[in-house]
Design a protein around this motif. Sequence first.
Motif, short mmCIF file in Angstrom:
data_model
loop_
_atom_site.label_atom_id
_atom_site.label_comp_id
_atom_site.label_asym_id
_atom_site.label_seq_id
_atom_site.Cartn_x
_atom_site.Cartn_y
_atom_site.Cartn_z
N GLU A 193 -15.66 66.98 -6.73
CA GLU A 193 -15.06 67.10 -8.06
C GLU A 193 -16.11 66.83 -9.14
N GLY A 225 -18.20 69.77 -9.77
CA GLY A 225 -17.48 70.92 -10.29
C GLY A 225 -17.06 71.90 -9.21
N LEU A 227 -14.68 71.29 -7.01
CA LEU A 227 -13.22 71.18 -7.03
C LEU A 227 -12.78 70.98 -8.47
N PRO A 228 -11.72 71.67 -8.87
CA PRO A 228 -11.23 71.42 -10.23
C PRO A 228 -10.66 70.01 -10.30
N PRO A 229 -10.69 69.42 -11.46
CA PRO A 229 -10.12 68.07 -11.58
C PRO A 229 -8.67 68.06 -11.13
N TYR A 260 -3.18 66.46 -5.97
CA TYR A 260 -3.84 67.69 -5.55
C TYR A 260 -2.82 68.70 -5.04
N GLU A 294 -4.29 74.76 -3.84
CA GLU A 294 -5.56 75.35 -4.27
C GLU A 294 -6.74 74.48 -3.83
N HIS A 295 -6.56 73.17 -3.94
CA HIS A 295 -7.63 72.25 -3.53
C HIS A 295 -7.88 72.35 -2.02
N ARG A 303 -21.10 77.04 -3.73
CA ARG A 303 -20.58 77.22 -5.10
C ARG A 303 -20.11 78.66 -5.39
N GLU A 310 -16.35 79.53 -6.54
CA GLU A 310 -16.11 80.18 -7.83
C GLU A 310 -15.37 81.50 -7.65
N ARG A 324 -11.80 80.57 -7.06
CA ARG A 324 -11.21 80.07 -8.30
C ARG A 324 -10.97 81.18 -9.31
#
Length: 139
Positions: free
Chosen positions: A21, A24, A26-28, A39, A42-43, A64, A68, A71
Amino acid sequence: MRIGELADRAGTTTRALRYYESLGLLPPAGRAANGYRSYGDEHVRLLEQIRTLQDFGFGLEETRPFVECLRAGHESGDTCADSLAVYRRKLAELDACVERLRSVRDQVAAQLARAELAASAGGEPMCELAPPTERTPSP
Protein backbone atom coordinates in the motif's frame (compact mmCIF):
# COMPACT_ATOMS: atom_id res chain seq x y z
CA MET A 1 -12.59 -7.75 5.21
CA ARG A 2 -9.92 -6.76 7.65
CA ILE A 3 -6.21 -6.77 6.97
CA GLY A 4 -5.53 -10.11 8.69
CA GLU A 5 -8.17 -11.87 6.63
CA LEU A 6 -6.82 -10.35 3.42
CA ALA A 7 -3.30 -11.42 4.35
CA ASP A 8 -4.50 -14.97 4.99
CA ARG A 9 -6.42 -15.13 1.71
CA ALA A 10 -3.45 -13.78 -0.24
CA GLY A 11 -0.86 -15.94 1.51
CA THR A 12 1.15 -12.99 2.76
CA THR A 13 1.60 -10.91 5.90
CA THR A 14 -0.12 -7.78 7.13
CA ARG A 15 3.25 -6.07 7.08
CA ALA A 16 3.65 -6.89 3.38
CA LEU A 17 0.17 -5.53 2.67
CA ARG A 18 1.00 -2.24 4.36
CA TYR A 19 4.24 -2.11 2.39
CA TYR A 20 2.45 -2.74 -0.92
CA GLU A 21 0.00 0.00 0.00
CA SER A 22 2.86 2.41 0.81
CA LEU A 23 4.37 1.69 -2.63
CA GLY A 24 1.06 2.39 -4.31
CA LEU A 25 0.65 -1.18 -5.57
CA LEU A 26 -2.51 -1.54 -3.52
CA PRO A 27 -5.04 1.26 -3.34
CA PRO A 28 -5.56 2.59 0.16
CA ALA A 29 -8.06 0.58 2.13
CA GLY A 30 -11.29 2.09 3.22
CA ARG A 31 -11.73 2.63 6.92
CA ALA A 32 -14.49 1.14 9.01
CA ALA A 33 -16.17 3.22 11.71
CA ASN A 34 -13.77 1.76 14.27
CA GLY A 35 -10.75 2.89 12.19
CA TYR A 36 -9.75 -0.55 10.98
CA ARG A 37 -8.73 -0.96 7.37
CA SER A 38 -11.44 -2.49 5.24
CA TYR A 39 -10.44 -4.38 2.09
CA GLY A 40 -12.51 -5.69 -0.79
CA ASP A 41 -12.30 -8.23 -3.60
CA GLU A 42 -10.31 -5.77 -5.74
CA HIS A 43 -7.50 -5.99 -3.20
CA VAL A 44 -7.57 -9.78 -3.31
CA ARG A 45 -7.36 -9.73 -7.11
CA LEU A 46 -4.42 -7.33 -7.10
CA LEU A 47 -2.59 -9.34 -4.47
CA GLU A 48 -3.12 -12.57 -6.40
CA GLN A 49 -1.51 -10.90 -9.43
CA ILE A 50 1.43 -9.63 -7.37
CA ARG A 51 1.99 -12.97 -5.61
CA THR A 52 1.74 -15.00 -8.83
CA LEU A 53 4.30 -12.82 -10.56
CA GLN A 54 6.62 -12.93 -7.56
CA ASP A 55 6.32 -16.74 -7.48
CA PHE A 56 7.62 -16.70 -11.07
CA GLY A 57 10.60 -14.56 -10.10
CA PHE A 58 9.34 -11.09 -10.94
CA GLY A 59 10.54 -8.34 -8.64
CA LEU A 60 7.99 -6.31 -6.75
CA GLU A 61 8.49 -3.25 -8.92
CA GLU A 62 8.10 -5.41 -12.04
CA THR A 63 4.55 -6.21 -10.91
CA ARG A 64 3.50 -2.55 -11.08
CA PRO A 65 2.42 -2.51 -14.78
CA PHE A 66 0.26 -5.60 -14.23
CA VAL A 67 -1.38 -4.08 -11.16
CA GLU A 68 -1.94 -0.78 -12.96
CA CYS A 69 -3.50 -2.66 -15.88
CA LEU A 70 -5.96 -4.36 -13.52
CA ARG A 71 -6.68 -1.12 -11.71
CA ALA A 72 -7.45 0.51 -15.07
CA GLY A 73 -10.30 -1.96 -15.45
CA HIS A 74 -8.76 -4.58 -17.74
CA GLU A 75 -9.86 -8.16 -17.29
CA SER A 76 -6.27 -9.37 -17.03
CA GLY A 77 -3.12 -7.70 -15.79
CA ASP A 78 -1.11 -8.74 -18.81
CA THR A 79 -3.22 -7.16 -21.54
CA CYS A 80 -1.52 -3.75 -21.42
CA ALA A 81 1.55 -2.72 -23.41
CA ASP A 82 3.66 -2.02 -20.31
CA SER A 83 2.94 -5.50 -18.94
CA LEU A 84 3.97 -7.08 -22.23
CA ALA A 85 7.23 -5.10 -22.10
CA VAL A 86 7.94 -6.53 -18.63
CA TYR A 87 7.30 -10.04 -19.96
CA ARG A 88 9.75 -9.42 -22.81
CA ARG A 89 12.47 -8.12 -20.45
CA LYS A 90 11.97 -11.05 -18.06
CA LEU A 91 12.12 -13.54 -20.92
CA ALA A 92 15.40 -11.99 -22.13
CA GLU A 93 16.79 -12.26 -18.57
CA LEU A 94 15.76 -15.90 -18.38
CA ASP A 95 17.27 -16.67 -21.78
CA ALA A 96 20.58 -15.14 -20.67
CA CYS A 97 20.47 -17.15 -17.45
CA VAL A 98 19.79 -20.37 -19.35
CA GLU A 99 22.75 -19.65 -21.63
CA ARG A 100 25.04 -19.08 -18.63
CA LEU A 101 23.84 -22.34 -17.10
CA ARG A 102 24.44 -24.20 -20.37
CA SER A 103 27.98 -22.83 -20.47
CA VAL A 104 28.65 -23.92 -16.89
CA ARG A 105 27.11 -27.34 -17.59
CA ASP A 106 29.36 -27.78 -20.62
CA GLN A 107 32.42 -26.87 -18.55
CA VAL A 108 31.46 -29.30 -15.77
CA ALA A 109 30.79 -32.08 -18.29
CA ALA A 110 34.19 -31.49 -19.94
CA GLN A 111 35.92 -31.52 -16.55
CA LEU A 112 34.14 -34.75 -15.63
CA ALA A 113 35.30 -36.35 -18.87
CA ARG A 114 38.92 -35.26 -18.17
CA ALA A 115 38.70 -36.47 -14.58
CA GLU A 116 37.28 -39.85 -15.62
CA LEU A 117 39.99 -40.22 -18.25
CA ALA A 118 42.69 -39.38 -15.71
CA ALA A 119 41.17 -41.75 -13.16
CA SER A 120 41.01 -44.61 -15.66
CA ALA A 121 44.68 -44.02 -16.54
CA GLY A 122 45.62 -44.11 -12.86
CA GLY A 123 46.44 -40.42 -12.68
CA GLU A 124 45.23 -37.76 -10.34
CA PRO A 125 42.46 -35.58 -11.78
CA MET A 126 42.98 -31.85 -11.40
CA CYS A 127 40.15 -29.42 -11.20
CA GLU A 128 40.52 -27.02 -14.09
CA LEU A 129 37.23 -25.22 -13.64
CA ALA A 130 37.37 -21.44 -13.41
CA PRO A 131 34.64 -18.83 -13.40
CA PRO A 132 33.45 -18.33 -17.01
CA THR A 133 34.65 -14.71 -17.13
CA GLU A 134 38.09 -15.61 -15.80
CA ARG A 135 38.66 -18.84 -17.71
CA THR A 136 42.33 -19.53 -18.28
CA PRO A 137 43.53 -21.90 -20.97
CA SER A 138 44.57 -25.29 -19.67
CA PRO A 139 48.16 -26.44 -20.28
